[in-house]
Design a protein around this motif. Structure first.
Motif, PDB file in Angstrom:
ATOM      1  N   GLU A 200      39.799 105.668  69.956  1.00  0.00           N
ATOM      2  CA  GLU A 200      39.541 106.382  71.033  1.00  0.00           C
ATOM      3  C   GLU A 200      41.373 106.731  72.112  1.00  0.00           C
ATOM      4  N   THR A 201      42.037 105.654  71.781  1.00  0.00           N
ATOM      5  CA  THR A 201      43.101 105.747  72.782  1.00  0.00           C
ATOM      6  C   THR A 201      44.495 106.472  71.104  1.00  0.00           C
ATOM      7  N   ARG A 202      43.998 105.865  69.830  1.00  0.00           N
ATOM      8  CA  ARG A 202      45.023 106.723  68.587  1.00  0.00           C
ATOM      9  C   ARG A 202      45.984 105.750  68.231  1.00  0.00           C
ATOM     10  N   ARG A 203      45.691 104.320  69.178  1.00  0.00           N
ATOM     11  CA  ARG A 203      46.398 102.649  69.376  1.00  0.00           C
ATOM     12  C   ARG A 203      46.000 101.574  68.301  1.00  0.00           C
ATOM     13  N   GLY A 204      47.036 101.345  67.949  1.00  0.00           N
ATOM     14  CA  GLY A 204      47.293  99.966  67.559  1.00  0.00           C
ATOM     15  C   GLY A 204      46.924  99.531  66.030  1.00  0.00           C
ATOM     16  N   ALA A 205      46.905  98.666  65.484  1.00  0.00           N
ATOM     17  CA  ALA A 205      47.507  98.317  64.064  1.00  0.00           C
ATOM     18  C   ALA A 205      45.718  98.122  62.771  1.00  0.00           C
ATOM     19  N   VAL A 206      46.272  99.228  62.226  1.00  0.00           N
ATOM     20  CA  VAL A 206      45.571  99.149  60.763  1.00  0.00           C
ATOM     21  C   VAL A 206      46.047  98.495  59.803  1.00  0.00           C
ATOM     22  N   VAL A 207      44.711  97.823  59.144  1.00  0.00           N
ATOM     23  CA  VAL A 207      44.695  96.896  58.232  1.00  0.00           C
ATOM     24  C   VAL A 207      44.548  97.822  57.013  1.00  0.00           C
ATOM     25  N   LEU A 208      45.709  97.936  56.426  1.00  0.00           N
ATOM     26  CA  LEU A 208      45.701  99.047  55.023  1.00  0.00           C
ATOM     27  C   LEU A 208      45.304  98.550  53.817  1.00  0.00           C
ATOM     28  N   ALA A 209      45.271  96.908  53.186  1.00  0.00           N
ATOM     29  CA  ALA A 209      44.996  96.528  52.128  1.00  0.00           C
ATOM     30  C   ALA A 209      44.370  94.972  52.177  1.00  0.00           C
ATOM     31  N   ALA A 210      43.308  94.691  52.236  1.00  0.00           N
ATOM     32  CA  ALA A 210      42.954  93.496  52.292  1.00  0.00           C
ATOM     33  C   ALA A 210      43.315  92.444  51.759  1.00  0.00           C
ATOM     34  N   TYR A 211      42.842  91.165  51.831  1.00  0.00           N
ATOM     35  CA  TYR A 211      43.332  90.060  51.514  1.00  0.00           C
ATOM     36  C   TYR A 211      44.457  89.374  50.350  1.00  0.00           C
ATOM     37  N   HIS A 212      45.069  89.287  50.772  1.00  0.00           N
ATOM     38  CA  HIS A 212      46.153  88.654  48.716  1.00  0.00           C
ATOM     39  C   HIS A 212      46.670  87.511  48.953  1.00  0.00           C
ATOM     40  N   PRO A 213      45.421  86.459  48.770  1.00  0.00           N
ATOM     41  CA  PRO A 213      45.393  85.025  48.613  1.00  0.00           C
ATOM     42  C   PRO A 213      46.981  84.659  48.150  1.00  0.00           C
TER      43      PRO A 213
END
Length: 444
Positions: free
Chosen positions: A400-413
């Motif tokens: 809605e606001t088009r702001r914030g953090a996007v998680v690009l990749a899954a967890y890297h242990p």
């Protein structure tokens, strides 16, 4: 339309592959309804659900296929895994006995061309003939890049491609004599790991290389070739040439330059600009900002049009796929091209999918993207936990606001982290958000 997306990364023709199957999970960002994703390991379901919730792809329509382990295990899609008879049967079953309409691979490898042939649909892979002859390797060669760029008239730093250490000595000494440091590049090095800087003084800022080797005037051959320079090349030539298999690029190094890229999509229909941005280093790749900031009209024109000419040169040879043309802007304002990368890069899914599809029309006008590579000191317990912290803190990307953090990749242990992209109206706001998000994941 049925597409097969192949999550390969790098070529075993260049070096023995190694990996965990983590980085190529970015393939999920490219998925559209009905696609078949071929990956070295099965991705986390929570990650797939998250990505498809942002892209609008129906998760239930996607098919995931993981070939049996190959000669080096499960971390990478080696050629033997893509040629596995059981895997090919399973893939043909998913295709319903029909040929694929399109095959898209992260890396333009001969093994993917062989897969297209085994499926009976070589035409689904544009540039099949070129890739089948290992032509994709030309798109990652720094030596070939300099020949193509020079041939199409794109501006280059002073330098030369050297197959012989004596030729390298002469060009290094010549550039040092002109008062500039030199950067030496492995032909197929990636992520600045194959670069070293040679200088007459120790005060050169380190960027885009692992180390600086300081040679005094006598060592580096003022007016000729010095014994120290020859000793350095004797010591490092095997490393620089990968055991004598490849050539070395000798190039004038421009301290305090900024690094940019212009990325193009090359197809049978032509060459289109995908996106552009700035690459930041500390001293190795550290962050990306898209679209490219702080360029005047002339510099942006030179970056885009020079990148287009380089791309058209490789396209004329038969290459099809993504090609990123990298350049530096010197303190004097010159735009000089330094290499290209013929593959879906670490930038491609960010500008093409997160920018254009997730953020939408405002991308590049009222929204910018900042990706940070492995922030120092951050620790993420898992993908799911990271996403929950972002959502609970109000920093997760909000459509809605088009702001914030996007998680690009899954967890890297192994690295205890995920990769994040910050979406905001300007770079200052994105950097501020990054600081706030860092407090969620910094140990102690």
């Amino acid at each position: 339309m049925v597409r097969v997306l192949v999550g390969n990364d790098w070529s075993e023709e260049l070096e023995e592959p190694a990996g965990t199957g983590w980085a190529v999970q970015r393939l999920a960002w490219f998925a559209e309804d009905g696609d078949i994703l071929v990956l070295p390991v099965r991705p986390e379901e929570e990650f797939l659900a998250y990505v498809t919730s942002l892209t609008g792809t129906r998760r239930a329509s996607l098919r995931i296929l993981v070939p049996p382990p190959g000669r080096v295990g499960t971390g990478v899609l080696t050629a033997d895994r893509l040629a596995d008879p059981g895997f090919l049967v399973a893939l043909r079953d998913l295709l319903g006995g029909q040929p694929a309409d399109e095959i898209f691979a992260l890396w333009p490898d001969a093994a993917v061309a062989e897969l297209a042939g085994a499926l009976g649909c070589p035409e689904a892979l544009q540039g099949h003939g070129f890739l089948g002859q290992s032509g994709g390797l030309l798109g990652s060669s720094k030596a070939v890049f300099r020949a193509v760029a020079a041939g199409v008239g794109a501006p280059l730093p002073d330098g030369a491609v050297c197959a012989d250490p004596r030729r390298a000595e002469l060009h290094i000494a010549r550039i040092l004599d002109d008062g500039s440091p030199v950067i030496l590049k492995q032909d197929y090095g990636s992520g600045s790991d194959g670069n070293e800087i040679v200088s007459r003084t120790p005060d050169v800022p380190l960027r885009g290389a692992r180390q600086i080797r300081v040679l005094g005037a006598a060592d580096s051959g003022s007016g000729g070739v010095g014994a120290g320079l020859r000793a350095y090349l004797d010591e490092r030539w095997d490393w620089l040439t990968a055991g004598g298999r490849h050539r070395v690029v000798v190039e004038r190094y421009h301290p305090d330059s900024r690094a940019y890229f212009a990325e193009f999509w090359l197809s049978d229909d032509g060459c289109r600009l995908g996106g552009h941005g700035e690459m930041q280093y500390r001293p190795l790749p550290d962050a990306q900002v898209m679209p490219a900031p702080d360029l005047d009209e002339r510099q942006l024109h030179t970056l885009v049009e020079g990148g287009r000419r380089i791309s058209e040169g490789l396209r004329a040879m038969g290459y099809r796929g993504v090609l990123s043309a990298d350049a530096v802007v010197t303190p004097a304002g010159e735009v000089l091209f330094t290499e290209y990368n013929g593959r879906a890069t670490g930038s491609t899914h960010i500008y093409e999918i997160v920018g254009k599809r997730v953020v939408g029309e405002g991308f590049g006008r009222d929204r910018i993207l900042l990706e940070r590579v492995w922030p120092t000191g951050w620790e993420v317990p898992s993908f799911g936990a990271a996403l929950r912290r972002l959502r609970e803190s109000g920093h997760a990307y909000d459509p809605e606001t088009r702001r914030g953090a996007v998680v690009l990749a899954a967890y890297h242990p192994g690295r205890k982290g995920v990769m994040l992209c910050f979406v905001d109206e300007d770079l200052e706001s994105a950097l501020h958000r990054e600081q706030l998000v860092g407090k969620l994941f910094t140990a102690g």
